[in-house]
Design a protein around this motif. Structure first.
Motif, PDB file in Angstrom:
ATOM      1  N   VAL A 197       1.014  -1.172   0.073  1.00 20.56           N
ATOM      2  CA  VAL A 197       0.025  -0.019  -0.103  1.00 20.56           C
ATOM      3  C   VAL A 197       0.985   1.160   0.037  1.00 20.56           C
ATOM      4  N   VAL A 198       0.698   2.160  -0.864  1.00 20.66           N
ATOM      5  CA  VAL A 198       1.405   3.599  -0.875  1.00 20.66           C
ATOM      6  C   VAL A 198       0.377   4.549  -1.287  1.00 20.66           C
ATOM      7  N   SER A 199       0.615   5.753  -1.197  1.00 16.77           N
ATOM      8  CA  SER A 199      -0.529   6.653  -1.405  1.00 16.77           C
ATOM      9  C   SER A 199       0.225   8.226  -1.719  1.00 16.77           C
ATOM     10  N   THR A 200      -0.599   8.861  -2.406  1.00 13.51           N
ATOM     11  CA  THR A 200      -0.177  10.212  -2.879  1.00 13.51           C
ATOM     12  C   THR A 200      -1.124  11.005  -2.221  1.00 13.51           C
ATOM     13  N   ASP A 201      -1.222  12.275  -2.551  1.00 15.16           N
ATOM     14  CA  ASP A 201      -2.038  13.455  -1.968  1.00 15.16           C
ATOM     15  C   ASP A 201      -3.810  13.170  -2.472  1.00 15.16           C
ATOM     16  N   TYR A 202      -3.683  12.310  -3.361  1.00  6.59           N
ATOM     17  CA  TYR A 202      -5.081  12.295  -4.199  1.00  6.59           C
ATOM     18  C   TYR A 202      -5.728  10.712  -4.222  1.00  6.59           C
ATOM     19  N   GLU A 203      -4.685   9.810  -3.999  1.00  8.15           N
ATOM     20  CA  GLU A 203      -5.180   8.477  -4.219  1.00  8.15           C
ATOM     21  C   GLU A 203      -4.492   7.436  -3.297  1.00  8.15           C
ATOM     22  N   VAL A 204      -4.983   6.348  -3.165  1.00  5.32           N
ATOM     23  CA  VAL A 204      -4.353   5.243  -2.322  1.00  5.32           C
ATOM     24  C   VAL A 204      -4.111   4.107  -3.498  1.00  5.32           C
ATOM     25  N   GLN A 205      -3.037   3.599  -3.343  1.00  4.08           N
ATOM     26  CA  GLN A 205      -2.759   2.396  -4.385  1.00  4.08           C
ATOM     27  C   GLN A 205      -2.339   1.220  -3.772  1.00  4.08           C
ATOM     28  N   ILE A 206      -3.252   0.083  -4.037  1.00  5.29           N
ATOM     29  CA  ILE A 206      -2.900  -1.203  -3.303  1.00  5.29           C
ATOM     30  C   ILE A 206      -2.333  -2.021  -4.482  1.00  5.29           C
ATOM     31  N   SER A 207      -1.507  -2.678  -4.244  1.00  5.55           N
ATOM     32  CA  SER A 207      -0.720  -3.709  -5.398  1.00  5.55           C
ATOM     33  C   SER A 207      -0.773  -5.211  -4.735  1.00  5.55           C
ATOM     34  N   VAL A 208      -1.195  -6.043  -5.654  1.00  2.00           N
ATOM     35  CA  VAL A 208      -1.030  -7.440  -5.184  1.00  2.00           C
ATOM     36  C   VAL A 208      -0.269  -8.266  -6.217  1.00  2.00           C
ATOM     37  N   GLN A 209       1.007  -8.554  -5.774  1.00  2.00           N
ATOM     38  CA  GLN A 209       2.013  -9.165  -6.781  1.00  2.00           C
ATOM     39  C   GLN A 209       2.194 -10.596  -6.513  1.00  2.00           C
ATOM     40  N   ASP A 210       1.930 -11.433  -7.298  1.00  2.00           N
ATOM     41  CA  ASP A 210       2.334 -12.984  -7.198  1.00  2.00           C
ATOM     42  C   ASP A 210       3.524 -13.123  -7.984  1.00  2.00           C
ATOM     43  N   GLU A 211       3.772 -14.435  -7.812  1.00  2.11           N
ATOM     44  CA  GLU A 211       4.892 -15.156  -8.525  1.00  2.11           C
ATOM     45  C   GLU A 211       4.527 -16.352  -9.295  1.00  2.11           C
ATOM     46  N   GLY A 212       3.521 -16.055 -10.262  1.00  2.00           N
ATOM     47  CA  GLY A 212       2.829 -17.058 -10.918  1.00  2.00           C
ATOM     48  C   GLY A 212       3.368 -17.078 -12.399  1.00  2.00           C
ATOM     49  N   ILE A 213       2.466 -17.600 -13.121  1.00  2.00           N
ATOM     50  CA  ILE A 213       2.895 -18.029 -14.518  1.00  2.00           C
ATOM     51  C   ILE A 213       2.885 -16.605 -15.499  1.00  2.00           C
ATOM     52  N   GLY A 214       2.279 -15.653 -14.784  1.00  2.00           N
ATOM     53  CA  GLY A 214       2.044 -14.486 -15.606  1.00  2.00           C
ATOM     54  C   GLY A 214       1.192 -14.422 -16.840  1.00  2.00           C
ATOM     55  N   MET A 215       1.170 -13.314 -17.611  1.00  2.00           N
ATOM     56  CA  MET A 215       0.308 -13.293 -18.804  1.00  2.00           C
ATOM     57  C   MET A 215       0.823 -12.493 -20.026  1.00  2.00           C
ATOM     58  N   THR A 216       0.491 -12.691 -21.171  1.00  2.18           N
ATOM     59  CA  THR A 216       1.020 -11.858 -22.222  1.00  2.18           C
ATOM     60  C   THR A 216       0.169 -10.783 -22.448  1.00  2.18           C
ATOM     61  N   SER A 217       0.735  -9.710 -23.164  1.00  2.00           N
ATOM     62  CA  SER A 217       0.054  -8.597 -23.149  1.00  2.00           C
ATOM     63  C   SER A 217      -1.483  -8.716 -23.751  1.00  2.00           C
ATOM     64  N   GLU A 218      -1.602  -9.717 -25.020  1.00  2.00           N
ATOM     65  CA  GLU A 218      -2.719 -10.025 -25.549  1.00  2.00           C
ATOM     66  C   GLU A 218      -3.649 -10.413 -24.420  1.00  2.00           C
ATOM     67  N   GLN A 219      -3.216 -11.330 -23.356  1.00  2.00           N
ATOM     68  CA  GLN A 219      -4.142 -11.780 -22.379  1.00  2.00           C
ATOM     69  C   GLN A 219      -4.782 -10.962 -21.385  1.00  2.00           C
TER      70      GLN A 219
END
Length: 493
Positions: free
Chosen positions: A412-434
């Protein structure tokens, strides 16, 4: 026999989706591979401007829209050749009155039991009114004060509700706006403030939008719960443009009634919740069994021990609180969803509760969930159960993408205008098309899945005035970043 089995599969598929098919607000149709209508719902007949009695004569539509059906079958064949199961195509379709409609068609290939194409499922989304309106309003923004008579005629004939306000006071309403709030005459609304129309539960949202405009001179799309003059309540969705009205700055708000649409979305969300609760049940039972075993063991020790058992009581109390927390979080999933009523929320405790619940299922797959959040509260406007569902969906997707052990980071990080919540895994990933296709109906990267989870997640975040960003590298992992508007700490918090 093959033909009979094909019709049996088609019949079963149609029956399984029939309630959604018939009651959907969007136009839908089942189309054969040869380019003929198999079944058409009422919403599509309304969209095309054909009377209800034609429901028993779909063959007449085959002739009327032969060119469109030909384009769709060609597009479906191209999807098959590219090994795709769904896609989107833009079409201009003629209304029965001769008017040209701008339609987005979402086409999905339905397969039979042998994984061979059986027919097409098509959804028709009409962008004509909003497209025409937006282009006209933008093009005329700087000259509205010179052509008031012209744009008044345009607004008077529009089917969408339009209000013009100055400093929150209503200056103009069109007939569609009167119908929206069940008013008999313009005098019932003119001179009143938007606070009287927008429900009190959304006054914080209204205040934040005004504050944001005065600071940044921008206004994003918004949803409100409104109070009609006869006591009814409706949910509306719209956007706002800033213009000069009668020589002074004014705001043009354009809104449509989405009450029925939101009810159907809530039904889909509840169905997804129940499915998710079933998948979590085995892990929950396993996690509850562990503290129960500990409690049972310490009870036996207490009976046989002659020493002080005070420490045992502390352990038993701790294990019982653990069971209570797990059961309470499971009950959240089973609660029916009511109306979306936003209120100030600190997002950090919500994330802690979701992570506590999901650690149960993560432990079964030898996955660790780590939380990196600031110490200070992060305030947003939202609905707690829907936000919990968002982060349960994202954590569950992350675990499904990881074949064995690994780590999921919640940051979780924040700026003056928004809160950003990131969920990062170590999975198989995806292509840009997916990534581009995530959220499309029937599209999923899992071996088994409906694709509803990410679609519902995106919808919830959109309704909260936020956005979701997806970054992924094949074979390395995926990061979902939810961005929500930040608000100042409430005085009564």
């Amino acid at each position: 026999m093959v033909i009979e089995r094909g019709f049996s599969v088609l019949r079963d598929h149609v029956q399984s989706y029939d309630p959604i098919f018939q009651q959907a607000a969007l136009g839908m149709a089942l189309i054969s591979l040869s380019g003929t209508f198999i079944k058409v719902n009422s919403a599509l007949y309304d969209l095309l401007g054909h009377p209800p009695h034609e429901l028993v004569f779909p063959a007449q539509l085959d002739i009327t829209y032969q060119h469109m059906l030909s384009d769709l079958t060609k597009y479906g064949e191209s999807l098959q050749s590219d090994l795709l199961t769904s896609g989107t195509i833009e079409q201009e379709i003629q209304h029965s009155t001769g008017r040209c409609l701008k339609i987005t068609i979402h086409l999905a290939i339905i397969q039979d039991d042998d994984q061979k194409p059986s027919h097409y499922w098509a959804q028709f989304e009409d962008h004509t009114l909003l497209s025409d309106l937006e282009s006209k309003l933008h093009s005329n923004e700087f000259v509205l004060h010179d052509i008031q008579n012209s744009y008044h005629q345009l607004l008077e004939k529009m089917q969408l509700a339009v209000l013009i306000t100055k400093k929150g006071v209503i200056q103009y309403v069109n007939p569609a706006a009167l119908r929206l709030v069940h008013a008999k005459d313009k005098s019932e609304l003119l001179g009143t403030t938007t606070d009287t129309v927008v429900d009190a539960s959304y006054h914080t949202t209204l205040s934040e939008r005004r504050k944001n405009f005065y600071t940044h001179q921008t206004l994003s799309g918004v949803s409100y719960l409104i109070n009609c003059l006869d006591g009814q309540q409706k949910l509306v969705d719209g956007f706002t443009l800033i213009i000069r009205y009668e020589g002074e700055p004014g705001a043009v708000g354009v809104f449509k009634d989405i009450t029925e649409q939101r009810q159907k979305e809530e039904y889909m969300m509840q169905s997804e919740k129940l499915t998710m609760a079933g998948q979590l049940a085995a892990g929950i039972a396993h996690e509850i069994r562990n503290p129960l075993t500990s409690i049972n063991g310490f009870m036996k020790l207490m009976r046989s021990s002659k020493r002080s058992t005070e420490a045992y009581f502390d352990i038993i109390e701790s294990e019982l609180k653990r069971i209570e927390l797990i059961v309470n979080e499971l009950l959240v999933l089973s609660k029916p969803q009511g109306k979306h009523i936003s209120k100030p929320l600190n997002i950090l405790p919500i994330l802690d509760q979701v992570i506590t619940l999901m650690k149960v299922q993560a432990a079964l797959k030898n996955i660790e969930i780590r939380n990196d959040s600031p110490d200070s509260s992060q305030w947003i406007l939202g609905e707690i159960n829907q936000l919990k569902q968002v982060f349960i969906n994202l954590l569950k997707n992350g675990m499904d993408a990881m074949e064995s052990s690994g780590t999921i980071w919640v940051t979780v990080v924040s700026t003056d205008y928004e809160v950003q919540i990131s969920v990062q895994d170590e999975g198989i990933g995806m292509t840009s098309e997916q990534i581009q296709r995530l959220g499309e109906p029937f599209f999923t990267t899992k071996d088994s899945g409906t694709g509803l989870g990410i679609m519902i997640t995106q919808n919830i975040i959109h309704n909260h005035g936020g956005s979701i960003q997806i970054e992924s590298i094949p074979e390395q992992g995926t990061t979902f970043t939810v961005k929500l508007p930040r608000i100042s700490k409430p005085e009564d918090a």
